[in-house]
Design a protein around this motif. Structure first.
Motif, PDB file in Angstrom:
ATOM      1  N   THR A   1       0.863  -1.130   0.056  1.00 38.40           N
ATOM      2  CA  THR A   1       0.032  -0.086  -0.065  1.00 38.40           C
ATOM      3  C   THR A   1       0.923   1.293   0.091  1.00 38.40           C
ATOM      4  O   THR A   1       2.182   1.055   0.460  1.00 38.40           O
ATOM      5  CB  THR A   1      -0.968   0.096   1.428  1.00 38.40           C
TER       6      THR A   1
ATOM      7  N   PRO B   1       1.070   4.951   1.572  1.00 42.51           N
ATOM      8  CA  PRO B   1       0.696   5.974   2.721  1.00 42.51           C
ATOM      9  C   PRO B   1       0.010   7.125   1.951  1.00 42.51           C
ATOM     10  O   PRO B   1       0.291   7.376   0.936  1.00 42.51           O
ATOM     11  CB  PRO B   1       1.775   6.187   3.548  1.00 42.51           C
ATOM     12  N   SER B   2      -0.992   7.661   2.662  1.00 42.54           N
ATOM     13  CA  SER B   2      -1.751   8.607   2.303  1.00 42.54           C
ATOM     14  C   SER B   2      -0.970   9.847   1.789  1.00 42.54           C
ATOM     15  O   SER B   2      -1.198  10.438   0.627  1.00 42.54           O
ATOM     16  CB  SER B   2      -2.772   9.090   3.470  1.00 42.54           C
TER      17      SER B   2
ATOM     18  N   GLU C   1       6.581   8.225   8.798  1.00 45.78           N
ATOM     19  CA  GLU C   1       5.534   7.123   8.713  1.00 45.78           C
ATOM     20  C   GLU C   1       6.324   5.910   9.559  1.00 45.78           C
ATOM     21  O   GLU C   1       7.593   5.833   9.634  1.00 45.78           O
ATOM     22  CB  GLU C   1       5.542   6.550   7.331  1.00 45.78           C
TER      23      GLU C   1
ATOM     24  N   THR D   1       4.722   0.539   7.476  1.00 46.39           N
ATOM     25  CA  THR D   1       3.993   1.196   6.399  1.00 46.39           C
ATOM     26  C   THR D   1       4.786   1.527   5.337  1.00 46.39           C
ATOM     27  O   THR D   1       4.431   1.314   4.033  1.00 46.39           O
ATOM     28  CB  THR D   1       3.512   2.520   6.838  1.00 46.39           C
TER      29      THR D   1
END
Length: 147
Positions: A3, A5-6, A99, A103
């Protein structure tokens, strides 16, 4: 599971939203935003690892905290005459600094290709960007094993 991270995802979206012809300029804007090394590292460049796959000199250091979640601090050094290299380092700094280790380790290895720069930059430069992310992950893993 991989994924993004934002914070990093917002940067990727920013690149994808601009026309392809303007993405290199956006990368150059990021190059001007690369944070300077703190004095404790600027005075000791031997503490940073060179990413030899980059066409221009780039050095980095990863510090993994022992606090809950293992937040990560990223430090980069690259000369102003290397805007492409500095730009990608700045993307990583803005998107990943602070982070948690897990992550960052979950970020896909091909994340640099998600910026949509593969037609604007040579494969050699893209490999340098991928190598930066790989070095960050390796340093995180090494530090987690030591703790």
């Amino acid at each position: 599971m991989s994924t993004v991270p934002s914070k990093l995802n917002e940067i990727v979206e920013e690149f994808i939203e601009v026309p392809e012809a303007e993405r290199l300029e956006l990368l150059l804007e990021f190059s001007r935003e690369l944070p300077e090394l703190p004095e404790r590292l600027a005075d000791h460049p031997e503490l940073l690892e060179q990413v030899v796959e980059c066409q221009s000199p780039l050095f980095l250091l990863v510090e993994v905290s022992t606090q809950a979640g293992n937040p990560v601090a990223l430090f980069f050094s690259s000369p102003p005459e290397a805007p492409t290299t500095r730009g990608f380092a700045s993307v990583l700094a803005a998107g990943l600094d602070g982070e948690d280790a897990a992550t960052i380790l979950a970020v896909p290895d091909d994340m640099p290709q998600q910026l949509g720069l593969t037609r604007a930059l040579s494969p050699l430069r893209m490999r340098g960007m991928t190598a930066m992310l790989g070095r960050i992950k390796r340093q995180i893993n090494e530090q987690l094993e030591q703790n």
